[in-house]
Enzyme design. Structure first.
Site, PDB file in Angstrom:
ATOM      1  N   SER A  56       0.749  -1.219  -0.058  1.00 56.91           N
ATOM      2  CA  SER A  56       0.080   0.073  -0.137  1.00 56.91           C
ATOM      3  C   SER A  56       0.655   1.187   0.057  1.00 56.91           C
ATOM      4  O   SER A  56       0.555   2.384  -0.441  1.00 56.91           O
ATOM      5  CB  SER A  56      -0.917   0.027   1.164  1.00 56.91           C
ATOM      6  OG  SER A  56      -0.305  -0.233   2.384  1.00 56.91           O
ATOM      7  N   LYS A 105     -11.708   0.290  -1.665  1.00 60.80           N
ATOM      8  CA  LYS A 105     -10.778   1.068  -2.614  1.00 60.80           C
ATOM      9  C   LYS A 105     -11.351   1.276  -4.049  1.00 60.80           C
ATOM     10  O   LYS A 105     -12.190   1.960  -4.092  1.00 60.80           O
ATOM     11  CB  LYS A 105      -9.480   0.407  -2.296  1.00 60.80           C
ATOM     12  CG  LYS A 105      -9.026   0.659  -0.928  1.00 60.80           C
ATOM     13  CD  LYS A 105      -7.831  -0.025  -0.473  1.00 60.80           C
ATOM     14  CE  LYS A 105      -7.583   0.447   0.963  1.00 60.80           C
ATOM     15  NZ  LYS A 105      -6.667  -0.277   2.048  1.00 60.80           N
ATOM     16  N   HIS A 108      -5.458  -3.452  -2.681  1.00 60.72           N
ATOM     17  CA  HIS A 108      -5.239  -2.585  -3.497  1.00 60.72           C
ATOM     18  C   HIS A 108      -5.282  -3.196  -4.875  1.00 60.72           C
ATOM     19  O   HIS A 108      -4.937  -2.458  -5.797  1.00 60.72           O
ATOM     20  CB  HIS A 108      -3.806  -1.821  -3.165  1.00 60.72           C
ATOM     21  CG  HIS A 108      -3.895  -0.818  -2.136  1.00 60.72           C
ATOM     22  ND1 HIS A 108      -4.194   0.592  -1.897  1.00 60.72           N
ATOM     23  CD2 HIS A 108      -3.438  -1.182  -0.712  1.00 60.72           C
ATOM     24  CE1 HIS A 108      -4.282   0.915  -1.134  1.00 60.72           C
ATOM     25  NE2 HIS A 108      -3.758   0.050  -0.089  1.00 60.72           N
TER      26      HIS A 108
HETATM   27  C1  LIG Z   1      -6.630  -0.541   3.175  1.00 62.77           C
HETATM   28  C2  LIG Z   1      -6.038  -1.712   3.670  1.00 62.77           C
HETATM   29  C3  LIG Z   1      -6.435  -2.473   4.747  1.00 62.77           C
HETATM   30  C4  LIG Z   1      -7.869  -2.218   5.604  1.00 62.77           C
HETATM   31  O1  LIG Z   1      -8.854  -1.781   4.762  1.00 62.77           O
HETATM   32  P1  LIG Z   1     -10.309  -0.892   5.187  1.00 62.77           P
HETATM   33  O2  LIG Z   1     -11.275  -1.558   4.487  1.00 62.77           O
HETATM   34  O3  LIG Z   1      -9.856   0.339   4.943  1.00 62.77           O
HETATM   35  O4  LIG Z   1     -10.418  -0.995   6.587  1.00 62.77           O
HETATM   36  C5  LIG Z   1      -6.018  -3.774   4.860  1.00 62.77           C
HETATM   37  N1  LIG Z   1      -5.068  -4.026   4.161  1.00 62.77           N
HETATM   38  C6  LIG Z   1      -4.538  -3.323   3.080  1.00 62.77           C
HETATM   39  C7  LIG Z   1      -3.262  -3.852   2.651  1.00 62.77           C
HETATM   40  C8  LIG Z   1      -4.919  -2.103   3.090  1.00 62.77           C
HETATM   41  O5  LIG Z   1      -4.175  -1.324   1.958  1.00 62.77           O
END
Ligand SMILES: *Cc1c(COP(=O)(O)O)cnc(C)c1O
Length: 388
Positions: free
Chosen positions: A177, A236, A205
């Site tokens: 990320s 996302k 992602h």
């Molecule tokens: C954003 C993210 C999460 C958390 O997800 P949310 O739905 O925002 O709680 C978990 N793992 C990774 C790799 C992320 O980038």
């Protein structure tokens, strides 16, 4: 209570204090903050679906049919029929037997990992894995070993030395990320096979971004059969909210019974579930969104590299620009905002000490002309600050 003030002063002095800013518009390629519209270069809304008219319509329809809140957890009486539809869709999307939806990526990771591993197990985790994975491992009570980022020699070394554990679980983000690079998932799968370990991947992602059908890096590499636990988010590229794990029926049944972050929380609102269902339909039907996303990412990454920025090993729409010092990073971000470009600085503990950065992300709906102007402004400010 004195400690709170002291801690805040320490953070301030180190340039590490964080502050919430408010979004005054839809989440889109441009946004309004502090009353001014700026180019948004830091969202994870990769396909531009967060404010898509079709998602809104699906959400409104679900509200009219089911109401707003659900009033109970999934195992009590909050499990709307929309969950079934979404989970069937996800299982088909990821080509697994079954799927289970959690309230967020964070709660999915803590619930899944703490259910899969216990004190007799060891979890092997890439050093740059997301914080929610680390918290899940800590909560599980399992022995925890981090391996150097993407380093398969180190990972194999650990696998050789840990044969005594009841079970070994390797966990990796598929797209990292903060660095925007891709995990060597195929090599990890081969090692897991050779050393009899299980794998869990986090496709937060990658979901909606990679693969011909857009289901993620596992699809991109054709590794579905080798990776038992495939987690990802709906918050996302999917443009909605929540998270999923796709796996075999037994694993899903097990998690329904064990995952505390699924059992002890109110279920997701119908509007959110309906929007997720619609978004996955769109992701499958509109590969051109992914194509535009990657065209924008290539263009923007090349522009930054041509200006002399260090973009690490970025191969995705996440394009970090390494700065190093946290205070200069904040200053860089502040000056960009004055010029109509929004990108927050990323500092420790989100990234390792000495690697503060701006983490630019492009989305499918960014206009080429806007990105061009942004590249010029970014380079000009970076030169003033002696970053390049
Ligand atoms: C954003 C993210 C999460 C958390 O997800 P949310 O739905 O925002 O709680 C978990 N793992 C990774 C790799 C992320 O980038």
């Amino acid at each position: 209570m004195a400690k709170i003030k002291e801690e805040l002063q320490i953070l301030e002095a180190k340039g590490l204090k964080r502050k919430l800013v408010f979004l005054e518009s839809e989440q889109s390629d441009t946004i309004i903050i502090d009353g001014s519209r700026c180019l948004n270069l830091c969202s994870n809304n990769y396909l531009g679906l967060a404010n898509d008219a079709r998602l809104k319509e699906a959400a409104v329809k679900a509200i009219k049919e089911y109401g707003v809140g659900t009033g109970a957890s999934r195992l009590v009486c909050g499990n709307t029929k929309l969950y079934q539809e979404l989970e069937e869709k996800l299982a088909q999307f990821k080509q697994t037997e079954a799927a289970l939806v959690f309230n967020s990526g964070y709660t999915a990771n803590i619930g899944i990992i703490s259910s899969l591993a216990d004190e007799k197990d060891i979890v092997l985790s890439d050093r740059l894995n997301h914080a929610s994975i680390i918290d899940g491992i800590l909560l599980s009570g399992a022995k925890f070993r981090r391996y150097a980022h993407k380093d398969m020699v180190v990972l194999e070394g650990i696998l050789k030395k840990t044969r005594g554990f009841q079970r070994r679980l390797i966990i990796t983000d598929t797209v990292f990320s903060m660095d925007g690079d891709i995990a060597p998932v195929e090599e990890i799968a081969n090692l897991a096979e050779a050393y009899d370990a299980e794998i869990m991947v986090d496709e937060a992602h990658a979901t909606g971004v990679f693969g011909n059908r857009g289901s993620g890096v596992v699809e991109h590499f054709g590794l579905g059969a080798k990776i038992r636990f495939q987690m990802g988010t709906l918050s996302k590229a999917v443009g909605s909210f929540g998270a999923y794990i796709c796996a075999d029926k037994d694993a899903i049944d097990y998690l329904v019974n064990k995952a505390r972050s699924l059992i002890y929380t109110t279920s997701l609102p119908p509007a959110i579930l309906a929007a997720s269902i619609k978004a996955i339909e769109i992701i499958e039907k509109e590969p051109e969104r992914r194509q535009r996303l990657f065209e924008n990412a290539e263009f923007f990454r090349k522009g930054l590299q041509d200006s002399g920025f260090n973009t690490l090993d970025s191969k995705t729409p996440i394009i970090p620009v390494l700065v190093g010092d946290p205070k200069i990073t904040v200053e860089f971000s502040r000056k960009l905002f004055q010029q109509g470009i929004y990108c927050t600085g990323i500092r420790p503990p989100t990234v390792p000490e000495g690697t503060s950065r701006l983490r630019f992300t492009v989305i499918a709906t960014h206009k080429r002309a806007d990105l061009e102007i942004a590249l010029e402004k970014i380079a000009k400010i970076a030169k003033e600050l002696k970053i390049i």
